[in-house]
Write a protein that holds these residues in place. Structure first.
Motif, PDB file in Angstrom:
ATOM      1  N   ASP A 112       0.805  -1.219   0.000  1.00  9.64           N
ATOM      2  CA  ASP A 112       0.000   0.000   0.000  1.00  9.64           C
ATOM      3  C   ASP A 112       0.839   1.271   0.000  1.00  9.64           C
ATOM      4  OD1 ASP A 112      -2.617  -1.234   0.131  1.00  9.64           O
ATOM      5  OD2 ASP A 112      -2.080  -1.836   2.166  1.00  9.64           O
ATOM      6  N   GLY A 113       2.172   1.139   0.025  1.00  8.99           N
ATOM      7  CA  GLY A 113       3.022   2.322   0.025  1.00  8.99           C
ATOM      8  C   GLY A 113       2.817   3.146   1.284  1.00  8.99           C
ATOM      9  N   ASP A 114       2.954   4.474   1.149  1.00  9.96           N
ATOM     10  CA  ASP A 114       2.810   5.355   2.300  1.00  9.96           C
ATOM     11  C   ASP A 114       1.366   5.804   2.517  1.00  9.96           C
ATOM     12  OD1 ASP A 114       5.530   5.266   2.761  1.00  9.96           O
ATOM     13  OD2 ASP A 114       5.949   7.012   1.490  1.00  9.96           O
ATOM     14  N   GLY A 115       0.492   5.533   1.570  1.00  9.42           N
ATOM     15  CA  GLY A 115      -0.888   5.981   1.694  1.00  9.42           C
ATOM     16  C   GLY A 115      -1.726   5.020   2.508  1.00  9.42           C
ATOM     17  N   ARG A 116      -2.968   5.377   2.692  1.00 12.11           N
ATOM     18  CA  ARG A 116      -3.876   4.508   3.436  1.00 12.11           C
ATOM     19  C   ARG A 116      -4.176   3.247   2.637  1.00 12.11           C
ATOM     20  NH1 ARG A 116      -8.654   4.244   1.067  1.00 12.11           N
ATOM     21  NH2 ARG A 116      -9.499   5.995  -0.137  1.00 12.11           N
ATOM     22  N   ALA A 117      -4.562   2.202   3.330  1.00  8.74           N
ATOM     23  CA  ALA A 117      -4.989   0.974   2.665  1.00  8.74           C
ATOM     24  C   ALA A 117      -6.367   1.198   2.034  1.00  8.74           C
ATOM     25  CB  ALA A 117      -5.044  -0.170   3.658  1.00  8.74           C
ATOM     26  N   THR A 118      -6.647   0.463   0.983  1.00  8.54           N
ATOM     27  CA  THR A 118      -7.966   0.541   0.369  1.00  8.54           C
ATOM     28  C   THR A 118      -9.009  -0.047   1.322  1.00  8.54           C
ATOM     29  OG1 THR A 118      -7.575  -1.565  -0.754  1.00  8.54           O
ATOM     30  CG2 THR A 118      -7.062   0.445  -1.969  1.00  8.54           C
ATOM     31  N   THR A 119     -10.253   0.333   1.124  1.00  9.56           N
ATOM     32  CA  THR A 119     -11.308  -0.112   2.019  1.00  9.56           C
ATOM     33  C   THR A 119     -12.068  -1.295   1.444  1.00  9.56           C
ATOM     34  OG1 THR A 119     -12.792   1.544   1.065  1.00  9.56           O
ATOM     35  CG2 THR A 119     -11.616   2.162   3.063  1.00  9.56           C
TER      36      THR A 119
END
Length: 290
Positions: free
Chosen positions: A44-51
């Motif tokens: 997911d890199g540095d961003g939030r995880a998908t929902t």
């Protein structure tokens, strides 16, 4: 109870609500184990995880004054399945807050009858909805859509239920503006660049800046002559110039959503090629919540 679901399609929920829950803030992190190493590889890199796919659970009671009247209420509940994908509206606990909605469809309806418990007079119902887009939306800053249930207002024959866009009077080679998004989740904007009778602009570019860096950008290579209109919508995935698709080699973008707005204040830049260029930039978006 205070607040809760109000309607789904044409069905109005009774005021005897018992439970309400959604999973719109449930994430699905993607990490993979690697041989011989602790932990895992973060996809997911540095961003939030998908929902996850959205789920809304609603529980309520049907109350009938006579046993013969209960079947009609049960039939109305079961008929919600026929609505397909429809608006599910929700009122926050504070009655002063505007109602929110999501697009949902019925996944499961539970109406177990217990004759020994007099369910012909008091029937417990649980409905589980699936929401492909797990967000609650408020349309105060987005345009009306034909068929969305809006009605003609009393003043000036304006369409009720539509939103007021953010207006940016852009001119010269650079115009800066701030757009405030009051939700708590990222939203996708619709942008319209309009030239007036004595205006034109060349190579219009819209950027969103975070900490001095361009995180979103889209550009149209060409000239908008007087009284022309370029519409760019990341939510609808369309680019239209005077009602004709302009999604082609003259249009470029940095992110497939074209222009995203984060919660809070967003720094926007409008760039034109020439000092004499000018146009009005209108930005619509849903106030978006998890």
């Amino acid at each position: 109870m205070s607040g809760g679901v109000i309607t789904f399609g044409s069905y109005t929920f009774p005021t005897t609500l018992a439970e309400f829950e959604d999973n719109f803030a449930d994430a699905v992190p993607q990490s993979q184990r690697l041989p011989g190493l602790d932990g895992g590889w973060n996809e997911d890199g540095d961003g939030r995880a998908t929902t996850a796919v959205g789920r809304v659970t609603v529980g309520f009671w049907l109350v009938a004054q006579s046993r013969s009247a209960m079947d009609d209420q049960r039939d109305a509940v079961a008929q919600m399945l026929e609505a397909g994908l429809a608006k599910l509206t929700y009122q926050p606990t504070d009655p002063a807050d505007p109602a929110r909605f999501c697009w949902a469809r019925v996944n499961y309806i539970r109406m177990g009858e217990r004759k020994d418990a007099h369910t012909d007079l008091h029937q417990k119902v649980q409905v589980i909805f699936q929401a492909p887009d797990p967000h609650w939306l408020i349309g105060t800053a987005t345009p009306w859509v034909i068929g969305d249930g809006s009605s003609i207002g009393q003043s000036g024959l304006t369409i009720g239920g539509g939103g007021t866009p953010t207006l940016i009077n852009a001119s010269n080679t650079l115009t800066t503006a701030t757009i405030t998004h009051n939700g708590n989740a990222e939203t996708i904007a619709t942008v319209m660049i309009q030239t007036g009778a004595a205006q034109s602009c060349q190579n219009p570019t819209i950027q969103r800046i975070v900490n001095g860096n361009v995180v979103d950008e889209f550009s149209y290579t060409g000239i908008l002559d007087p009284n022309q209109e370029l519409t760019v919508s990341g939510r609808a995935q369309l680019v239209m110039l005077n009602g004709v698709s302009a999604f082609g080699p003259n249009f470029s973008y940095a992110h497939p959503d074209f222009l995203r707005l984060a919660p809070g204040n967003n720094s926007i830049q409008v760039r034109f090629q020439n000092q004499e260029d000018a146009a009005t930039v209108k930005v619509w978006f849903y106030t978006t919540y998890r």
